[in-house]
Scaffold this active site. Structure first.
Site, PDB file in Angstrom:
ATOM      1  N   ASN A  96       0.867  -1.181   0.000  1.00  0.00           N
ATOM      2  CA  ASN A  96       0.000   0.000   0.000  1.00  0.00           C
ATOM      3  C   ASN A  96       0.901   1.228   0.000  1.00  0.00           C
ATOM      4  O   ASN A  96       1.473   1.579   1.025  1.00  0.00           O
ATOM      5  CB  ASN A  96      -0.901  -0.026   1.253  1.00  0.00           C
ATOM      6  N   TRP A  97       1.009   1.848  -1.173  1.00  0.00           N
ATOM      7  CA  TRP A  97       1.909   3.006  -1.291  1.00  0.00           C
ATOM      8  C   TRP A  97       1.314   4.264  -0.653  1.00  0.00           C
ATOM      9  O   TRP A  97       1.996   5.267  -0.528  1.00  0.00           O
ATOM     10  CB  TRP A  97       2.222   3.292  -2.757  1.00  0.00           C
ATOM     11  N   LYS A  98       0.020   4.204  -0.316  1.00  0.00           N
ATOM     12  CA  LYS A  98      -0.671   5.395   0.223  1.00  0.00           C
ATOM     13  C   LYS A  98      -0.428   6.563  -0.746  1.00  0.00           C
ATOM     14  O   LYS A  98      -0.424   6.350  -1.955  1.00  0.00           O
ATOM     15  CB  LYS A  98      -0.206   5.668   1.658  1.00  0.00           C
ATOM     16  N   HIS A 151      -9.721   0.855   4.884  1.00  0.00           N
ATOM     17  CA  HIS A 151      -8.433   1.135   5.534  1.00  0.00           C
ATOM     18  C   HIS A 151      -8.667   2.112   6.685  1.00  0.00           C
ATOM     19  O   HIS A 151      -9.482   3.027   6.575  1.00  0.00           O
ATOM     20  CB  HIS A 151      -7.432   1.715   4.517  1.00  0.00           C
ATOM     21  N   GLU A 162      -7.079   4.573   7.694  1.00  0.00           N
ATOM     22  CA  GLU A 162      -6.907   6.002   7.359  1.00  0.00           C
ATOM     23  C   GLU A 162      -8.161   6.540   6.686  1.00  0.00           C
ATOM     24  O   GLU A 162      -8.532   7.701   6.890  1.00  0.00           O
ATOM     25  CB  GLU A 162      -5.649   6.187   6.488  1.00  0.00           C
ATOM     26  N   GLU A 169      -5.160  -4.813  10.587  1.00  0.00           N
ATOM     27  CA  GLU A 169      -4.181  -3.740  10.763  1.00  0.00           C
ATOM     28  C   GLU A 169      -4.498  -2.968  12.041  1.00  0.00           C
ATOM     29  O   GLU A 169      -5.335  -2.051  12.027  1.00  0.00           O
ATOM     30  CB  GLU A 169      -4.233  -2.783   9.572  1.00  0.00           C
ATOM     31  N   GLY A 187       2.442   2.698  10.701  1.00  0.00           N
ATOM     32  CA  GLY A 187       3.345   3.830  10.528  1.00  0.00           C
ATOM     33  C   GLY A 187       4.034   4.268  11.808  1.00  0.00           C
ATOM     34  O   GLY A 187       4.615   5.349  11.861  1.00  0.00           O
ATOM     35  N   SER A 194       3.533  -1.650  10.347  1.00  0.00           N
ATOM     36  CA  SER A 194       4.987  -1.624  10.572  1.00  0.00           C
ATOM     37  C   SER A 194       5.683  -2.944  10.227  1.00  0.00           C
ATOM     38  O   SER A 194       6.673  -3.302  10.862  1.00  0.00           O
ATOM     39  CB  SER A 194       5.303  -1.192  12.014  1.00  0.00           C
ATOM     40  N   GLY A 219       2.993  -0.935   4.263  1.00  0.00           N
ATOM     41  CA  GLY A 219       3.013   0.480   3.881  1.00  0.00           C
ATOM     42  C   GLY A 219       4.430   0.938   3.616  1.00  0.00           C
ATOM     43  O   GLY A 219       5.012   0.658   2.561  1.00  0.00           O
ATOM     44  N   GLY A 220       5.023   1.618   4.595  1.00  0.00           N
ATOM     45  CA  GLY A 220       6.347   2.229   4.438  1.00  0.00           C
ATOM     46  C   GLY A 220       7.394   1.328   3.802  1.00  0.00           C
ATOM     47  O   GLY A 220       8.111   1.748   2.882  1.00  0.00           O
TER      48      GLY A 220
HETATM   49  P1  13P Z   1       2.991   0.729   7.577  1.00  0.00           P
HETATM   50  O1  13P Z   1       3.551  -0.568   7.044  1.00  0.00           O
HETATM   51  O2  13P Z   1       3.695   1.933   7.043  1.00  0.00           O
HETATM   52  O3  13P Z   1       2.877   0.701   9.073  1.00  0.00           O
HETATM   53  O4  13P Z   1       1.494   0.848   7.006  1.00  0.00           O
HETATM   54  C1  13P Z   1       0.639  -0.234   7.144  1.00  0.00           C
HETATM   55  C2  13P Z   1      -0.595   0.041   6.371  1.00  0.00           C
HETATM   56  O5  13P Z   1      -1.385   0.886   6.708  1.00  0.00           O
HETATM   57  C3  13P Z   1      -0.810  -0.759   5.149  1.00  0.00           C
HETATM   58  O6  13P Z   1      -2.091  -0.583   4.661  1.00  0.00           O
END
Ligand code: 13P
Length: 249
Positions: free
Chosen positions: A12-14, A97, A99, A169, A175, A210, A231-232
């Site tokens: 997930n590149w956000k 998600h 977010e 999640e 994050g 994470s 994500g990251g």
């Molecule tokens: P991180 O891996 O950056 O914590 O993000 C997780 C996430 O929200 C994937 O959808």
């Protein structure tokens, strides 16, 4: 729909990346798949990069949107429909998600409507669920996750949810660099599977929050964890490939 619990690792590149990064990263993933990696890979880029990602992904890496509208067309400025996603070459979409829930006020009901729209349009939803730190500390993790699942089960039916991919999640792990311990994650994954009854035995349940190359192996080796939503660590090709390799059976 692939439901034999083949490990799945999704990126997930956000709201990160550009065309050059997309090409380079996806080329590296295609190489990884061609090199015989056994996990299924899916990338969720920003929607505007989907064309570049689909072009680079050939057919060996799945591509999806991070969010879709529950409506099929109309006066919904800024939204994208399932049909548009499909036409652009997406086979997947995230839905619910944290977010989207926290920053854009998405409700359980909207999440359920989007889930139904995705399956009706032939896309695979990755349904995201998870509790906040406050909810965990109050001992409400199972209750929160059960309610998020129940809203979708009520509208879509249990078989439809069991046929989708679910991502657990925990909001406090996203994050933050604080990951759920393998035991904490396993306990919730097992609970989610139980909520889906017999049909949940074949559901792929991903862990997100994470995940990186150093903690992936311990998480992915838990019996109810079928891969990750990253994500990251998915923004760096080598780091992400190391995570993918940790999911190999
Ligand atoms: P991180 O891996 O950056 O914590 O993000 C997780 C996430 O929200 C994937 O959808």
């Amino acid at each position: 729909m692939n439901n034999d619990r083949t490990p799945l690792v999704a990126a997930n590149w956000k709201m990160n990346g550009d065309r050059a990064m997309a090409r380079q990263l996806v080329n590296a993933l295609v190489e990884c798949v061609n090199g015989g990696c056994s996990a299924e890979l899916v990338v969720f880029p920003p929607a505007i990069l989907v064309d570049s990602v689909v072009a680079a992904a050939a057919s060996c890496v799945g591509v999806g949107l991070q969010n879709v509208s529950q409506h099929s067309s109309g006066a919904f400025t800024g939204e994208l429909s399932v049909g548009m996603a499909a036409e652009a070459g997406c086979r997947w979409s995230l839905v619910g998600h944290s977010e989207r829930r926290a920053l854009y006020g998405e409700t359980d009901l909207q999440v359920a409507a989007k889930f139904v729209a995705l399956q009706a349009g032939g896309l695979n939803p990755v349904l995201c669920v998870g509790e906040t730190l406050e909810q965990r500390e109050a001992g409400h993790t199972e209750q929160v996750v059960a309610a998020q699942l129940a809203a979708v089960v009520q509208l879509a039916g249990v078989s439809a949810v069991a046929a989708a991919v679910i991502a657990y999640e925990p909001v406090w792990a996203i994050g933050t660099g604080v990951t759920a311990s393998p035991d904490q994650a396993q306990a919730v994954h097992k609970f989610i599977r139980q909520q889906l009854g017999e049909q949940g035995q074949t559901t792929r349940i991903l862990y997100g929050g994470s995940v990186n190359a150093s903690n992936a192996k311990a998480l992915f080796s838990q019996p109810d964890i079928d891969g990750g939503l990253v994500g990251g660590a998915s923004l760096d090709a080598q780091e992400f490939i190391n995570v993918v390799n940790a999911a190999e059976r």
